[in-house]
Scaffold this motif. Structure first.
Motif, PDB file in Angstrom:
ATOM      1  N   GLU A   1       0.989   4.091  -2.906  1.00  0.00           N
ATOM      2  CA  GLU A   1       0.801   5.509  -2.577  1.00  0.00           C
ATOM      3  C   GLU A   1       1.985   6.335  -3.090  1.00  0.00           C
ATOM      4  OE1 GLU A   1       0.509   8.192   1.440  1.00  0.00           O
ATOM      5  OE2 GLU A   1      -0.462   6.225   1.453  1.00  0.00           O
ATOM      6  N   TYR A   2       3.196   5.801  -2.933  1.00  0.00           N
ATOM      7  CA  TYR A   2       4.397   6.495  -3.413  1.00  0.00           C
ATOM      8  C   TYR A   2       4.359   6.632  -4.941  1.00  0.00           C
ATOM      9  CZ  TYR A   2       9.267   7.436  -4.494  1.00  0.00           C
ATOM     10  OH  TYR A   2      10.413   7.990  -4.989  1.00  0.00           O
TER      11      TYR A   2
ATOM     12  N   ALA B   1       0.832  -1.207   0.000  1.00  0.00           N
ATOM     13  CA  ALA B   1       0.000   0.000   0.000  1.00  0.00           C
ATOM     14  C   ALA B   1       0.863   1.252   0.000  1.00  0.00           C
ATOM     15  CB  ALA B   1      -0.939  -0.003   1.208  1.00  0.00           C
ATOM     16  N   ARG B   2       1.963   1.220   0.783  1.00  0.00           N
ATOM     17  CA  ARG B   2       2.886   2.355   0.815  1.00  0.00           C
ATOM     18  C   ARG B   2       3.525   2.576  -0.553  1.00  0.00           C
ATOM     19  NH1 ARG B   2       4.699   0.893   5.817  1.00  0.00           N
ATOM     20  NH2 ARG B   2       6.356  -0.333   4.907  1.00  0.00           N
TER      21      ARG B   2
ATOM     22  N   LYS C   1       1.742   6.682  -6.855  1.00  0.00           N
ATOM     23  CA  LYS C   1       0.692   7.650  -7.180  1.00  0.00           C
ATOM     24  C   LYS C   1       1.193   9.073  -6.961  1.00  0.00           C
ATOM     25  CE  LYS C   1      -4.057   8.803  -5.916  1.00  0.00           C
ATOM     26  NZ  LYS C   1      -5.167   8.497  -5.017  1.00  0.00           N
ATOM     27  N   MET C   2       1.904   9.300  -5.841  1.00  0.00           N
ATOM     28  CA  MET C   2       2.440  10.620  -5.552  1.00  0.00           C
ATOM     29  C   MET C   2       3.458  11.035  -6.626  1.00  0.00           C
ATOM     30  SD  MET C   2       4.673  11.918  -2.269  1.00  0.00           S
ATOM     31  CE  MET C   2       6.070  10.916  -2.778  1.00  0.00           C
TER      32      MET C   2
END
Length: 127
Positions: free
Chosen positions: A79-80, A75-76, A82-83
């Motif tokens: 998210e990274y 998940a991290r 996506k960022m």
């Protein structure tokens, strides 16, 4: 901490020691949800270290911490990614806006002609 019940004998362990042990667990795991801790405990029971007789060793809070962090990693990473994609998009947009604000070749030639004409129209000594 009922999950640790099989590892403790209430008669043999003083309350002060139990309290310190529980504080330690809370210090390490308090940032995680109950669900994450339960899933980590289930995983520890399935794959945790065992004695030669197959008896599960008592975990320390760090064992569950590592399992939870390993489970959180995908998940991290998502998210990274996506960022980073958002940052790339913003940078591309800023570059497009910067390029759009630059004068065209024709406009640059026109500006140079205007400057040259302004220079020739001024009497000597004027800057």
């Amino acid at each position: 901490m009922s999950m640790l019940g099989p590892f403790w004998s209430r008669q043999e362990t003083p309350d002060a020691i139990l309290a310190i042990d529980l504080e330690c667990w809370l210090d390490v795991l308090e940032v995680y949800s109950d669900e994450e801790i339960r899933r980590a405990w289930a995983e520890y029971q399935r794959s945790g270290p065992r004695s030669a007789r197959g008896v599960l060793y008592k975990p320390d809070p760090g064992a569950l911490y590592q399992i939870i962090e390993r489970n959180r990693a995908p998940a991290r990473e998502a998210e990274y990614r996506k960022m980073m994609e958002s940052i790339k998009t913003e940078e591309a947009q800023a570059e497009a806006e910067r390029r759009a604000s630059l004068p065209t070749y024709e406009r640059a030639k026109e500006i140079l002609r205007e400057v040259a004409a302004a220079k020739t129209d001024k009497p000597d000594g004027d800057v």
